[in-house]
Scaffold this motif. Structure first.
Motif, PDB file in Angstrom:
ATOM      1  N   ASP A   1       0.831  -1.216   0.000  1.00 58.08           N
ATOM      2  CA  ASP A   1       0.000   0.000   0.000  1.00 58.08           C
ATOM      3  C   ASP A   1       0.860   1.259   0.000  1.00 58.08           C
ATOM      4  O   ASP A   1       0.521   2.254   0.644  1.00 58.08           O
ATOM      5  CB  ASP A   1      -0.944   0.041   1.212  1.00 58.08           C
ATOM      6  N   TYR A   2       1.970   1.207  -0.681  1.00 60.23           N
ATOM      7  CA  TYR A   2       2.891   2.354  -0.789  1.00 60.23           C
ATOM      8  C   TYR A   2       3.401   2.803   0.583  1.00 60.23           C
ATOM      9  O   TYR A   2       3.644   3.981   0.811  1.00 60.23           O
ATOM     10  CB  TYR A   2       2.235   3.517  -1.555  1.00 60.23           C
ATOM     11  N   LYS A   3       3.560   1.845   1.498  1.00 61.87           N
ATOM     12  CA  LYS A   3       4.097   2.161   2.821  1.00 61.87           C
ATOM     13  C   LYS A   3       5.434   1.445   2.998  1.00 61.87           C
ATOM     14  O   LYS A   3       5.634   0.357   2.447  1.00 61.87           O
ATOM     15  CB  LYS A   3       3.124   1.716   3.916  1.00 61.87           C
ATOM     16  N   ILE A   4       6.297   2.026   3.799  1.00 66.45           N
ATOM     17  CA  ILE A   4       7.592   1.376   4.039  1.00 66.45           C
ATOM     18  C   ILE A   4       7.404   0.266   5.071  1.00 66.45           C
ATOM     19  O   ILE A   4       6.557   0.374   5.966  1.00 66.45           O
ATOM     20  CB  ILE A   4       8.658   2.408   4.472  1.00 66.45           C
TER      21      ILE A   4
ATOM     22  N   ASN B   1       5.738   9.718   6.978  1.00 67.93           N
ATOM     23  CA  ASN B   1       4.646  10.680   6.812  1.00 67.93           C
ATOM     24  C   ASN B   1       3.337   9.916   6.980  1.00 67.93           C
ATOM     25  O   ASN B   1       2.942   9.145   6.122  1.00 67.93           O
ATOM     26  CB  ASN B   1       4.745  11.329   5.430  1.00 67.93           C
ATOM     27  N   ASN B   2       2.687  10.149   8.105  1.00 68.34           N
ATOM     28  CA  ASN B   2       1.533   9.341   8.483  1.00 68.34           C
ATOM     29  C   ASN B   2       0.441  10.238   9.049  1.00 68.34           C
ATOM     30  O   ASN B   2       0.654  10.804  10.120  1.00 68.34           O
ATOM     31  CB  ASN B   2       1.987   8.320   9.541  1.00 68.34           C
ATOM     32  N   PRO B   3      -0.704  10.378   8.348  1.00 69.32           N
ATOM     33  CA  PRO B   3      -1.102   9.918   7.018  1.00 69.32           C
ATOM     34  C   PRO B   3      -0.229  10.529   5.927  1.00 69.32           C
ATOM     35  O   PRO B   3       0.343  11.596   6.125  1.00 69.32           O
ATOM     36  CB  PRO B   3      -2.539  10.424   6.880  1.00 69.32           C
ATOM     37  N   SER B   4      -0.196   9.824   4.799  1.00 67.30           N
ATOM     38  CA  SER B   4       0.743  10.213   3.748  1.00 67.30           C
ATOM     39  C   SER B   4       0.178  11.268   2.795  1.00 67.30           C
ATOM     40  O   SER B   4      -0.962  11.175   2.358  1.00 67.30           O
ATOM     41  CB  SER B   4       1.122   8.958   2.949  1.00 67.30           C
ATOM     42  N   ASN B   5       0.984  12.244   2.505  1.00 66.93           N
ATOM     43  CA  ASN B   5       0.801  13.094   1.335  1.00 66.93           C
ATOM     44  C   ASN B   5       1.837  12.582   0.341  1.00 66.93           C
ATOM     45  O   ASN B   5       3.022  12.679   0.651  1.00 66.93           O
ATOM     46  CB  ASN B   5       1.078  14.558   1.680  1.00 66.93           C
ATOM     47  N   PRO B   6       1.506  11.946  -0.756  1.00 63.03           N
ATOM     48  CA  PRO B   6       0.287  12.087  -1.539  1.00 63.03           C
ATOM     49  C   PRO B   6      -0.750  10.955  -1.452  1.00 63.03           C
ATOM     50  O   PRO B   6      -1.828  11.121  -2.000  1.00 63.03           O
ATOM     51  CB  PRO B   6       0.836  12.102  -2.961  1.00 63.03           C
ATOM     52  N   THR B   7      -0.479   9.808  -0.816  1.00 64.28           N
ATOM     53  CA  THR B   7      -1.412   8.682  -1.017  1.00 64.28           C
ATOM     54  C   THR B   7      -2.619   8.710  -0.084  1.00 64.28           C
ATOM     55  O   THR B   7      -3.633   8.075  -0.366  1.00 64.28           O
ATOM     56  CB  THR B   7      -0.718   7.313  -0.801  1.00 64.28           C
TER      57      THR B   7
END
Ligand SMILES: Cc1ncc(COP(=O)(O)O)c(C=O)c1O
Length: 393
Positions: free
Chosen positions: A147-150, A169-175
């Protein structure tokens, strides 16, 4: 003559697009702007009242470097009540936006050449900020499989003796994706074991729609001891122009953040700080109402995006962006070098729709659409986008 530091610094794409949109609007062209990174709402009523009263009471002089005590107390209370993480007011430093909070943290943590792991897609300024502070960004590409997370596996693969920090970055910009407690636990364990700082940028934390947000610092005392927790009022209270961000960090670290800030800017505007006190002490209900508005908007836009042929849309769990994979349209779209840049240029010049190219976030096959602006404009923009994209299938 100028510093070598400037040689490989890229100007902010998002600020560049805002400038072009403003120029086109000034020429009388109607633009549907889906590039914006700020809420269209006004600031909460309580923020405005406190700001005006601060002006009238003459609170316009120098004050404490880490920020007004009532503000730091309100932040500590917010972090305890909403995020379950306990800091003393002395462990909080209020800065001129989250941007300065991040810069202070990088200056405090990095020696020249220290590596900072930045998961891609990333917020556009992180790599440049790291370079400006003398560090070396290590971009770690993620994909749909996580899910585009590390993950801990990514960290293991990219960790070196020079790794000093991870930017999460949590929640992520841009996803708009959000890390679960378990995902954070494994990341935090790895960072604790390997003595890596976590800079947790939680600026979109108030805009979480379906799940409960977990702050990495709330996991354990050990996790908290390695975290620079960054947040602010720009997105939650629409106070973008008032420039209030903050960092919470262990006391000895917070002391150094304050030393750095004292030399660079002293402290953010006192009037803005009083406006932030208003938001945090009396503006919470208004802020929650806005979150509900964004949630409804996200759902409407998601349904509409799903009607575009070829597009597979991931429903964001937070923030106010959709990060859309444009690879299905790539083959037939004429481009010479940077697909996402040329796609967004065509969208802007030909269709008068502003979007941000994915390359600004380290993913050239994507574009970012923001739903922070006007919903009706956006729905109209999506009709145009649908016709535009389906031509390239
Ligand atoms: C992920 C992220 N962090 C930090 C910031 C900067 O916030 P501020 O305006 O409070 O400096 C932004 C702004 O867009 C952002 O998207």
């Amino acid at each position: 003559m100028l510093s070598n530091r400037l040689k490989n610094i890229t100007p902010s794409y998002t600020i560049g697009i805002s400038k072009r949109v403003a120029e086109m609007k000034a020429d009388g062209i109607r633009i549907i702007d889906m590039s914006i990174g700020e809420p269209a709402f006004d600031i909460p009523k309580a923020s405005k009242a406190k700001g005006i009263s601060a002006f009238e009471s003459g609170y316009t002089h120098y004050d404490l470097v880490p920020g007004l005590l009532p503000l730091r107390k309100a932040i500590a209370e917010k972090l305890a009540n909403e995020n379950g993480v306990h800091y003393d007011a002395s462990e909080i430093v209020v800065s001129s936006g989250a941007k300065q909070a991040i810069t202070n943290a990088l200056l405090a943590a990095l020696n020249p050449g220290d590596e900072v792991i930045i998961p891609a897609p990333y917020w556009t300024s992180y790599p440049e900020m790291v370079k400006l502070c003398g560090g070396a960004p290590v971009i770690v590409q993620t994909d749909a499989s996580s899910d585009y997370k590390i993950t801990e596996a990514h960290l293991k693969a990219h960790f070196t003796s020079k790794t000093k920090m991870l930017i999460l970055n949590n929640p992520s910009n841009p996803t708009g994706n959000i890390y679960t407690r378990d995902e954070l636990l494994s990341i935090a364990d790895f960072c604790v074991q390997n003595r890596i700082w976590i800079l947790s940028d939680e600026i979109y934390e108030s805009l979480v729609y379906d799940t409960k947000f977990v702050s990495v610092a709330s996991l354990s005392e050990q996790a908290k001891s390695i975290v620079f927790l960054v947040n602010g009022l720009s997105k939650s209270a629409a106070m973008t122009g008032l420039r209030i961000g903050y960092t919470a960090a262990p006391a000895p670290v917070a002391k150094y953040l304050s030393v750095i800030q004292g030399h660079l800017v002293s402290h953010p505007s006192t009037v803005s700080q009083w406006a932030a006190v208003g938001a945090l002490t009396e503006g919470q209900d208004e802020m929650k109402e806005r979150r509900d508005v964004y949630k409804k908007r996200r759902d409407i836009i998601y349904d509409k995006l799903c009607t575009i042929k070829g597009l597979s849309v991931q429903k964001p769990e937070g923030a106010f962006y959709f990060f859309l994979d444009m690879s299905p349209y790539k083959q037939k779209f004429p481009f010479s070098e940077h697909y996402s840049v040329e796609l967004c240029d065509t969208l802007l010049n030909q269709e008068h729709i502003a979007a941000v190219p994915g390359i600004a976030f380290g993913k050239d096959d994507f574009i970012r659409l923001s739903y922070a602006g006007d919903l009706n404009d956006m729905l109209e923009g999506l009709d145009i986008l649908k016709v535009f994209l389906e031509k390239y299938l």
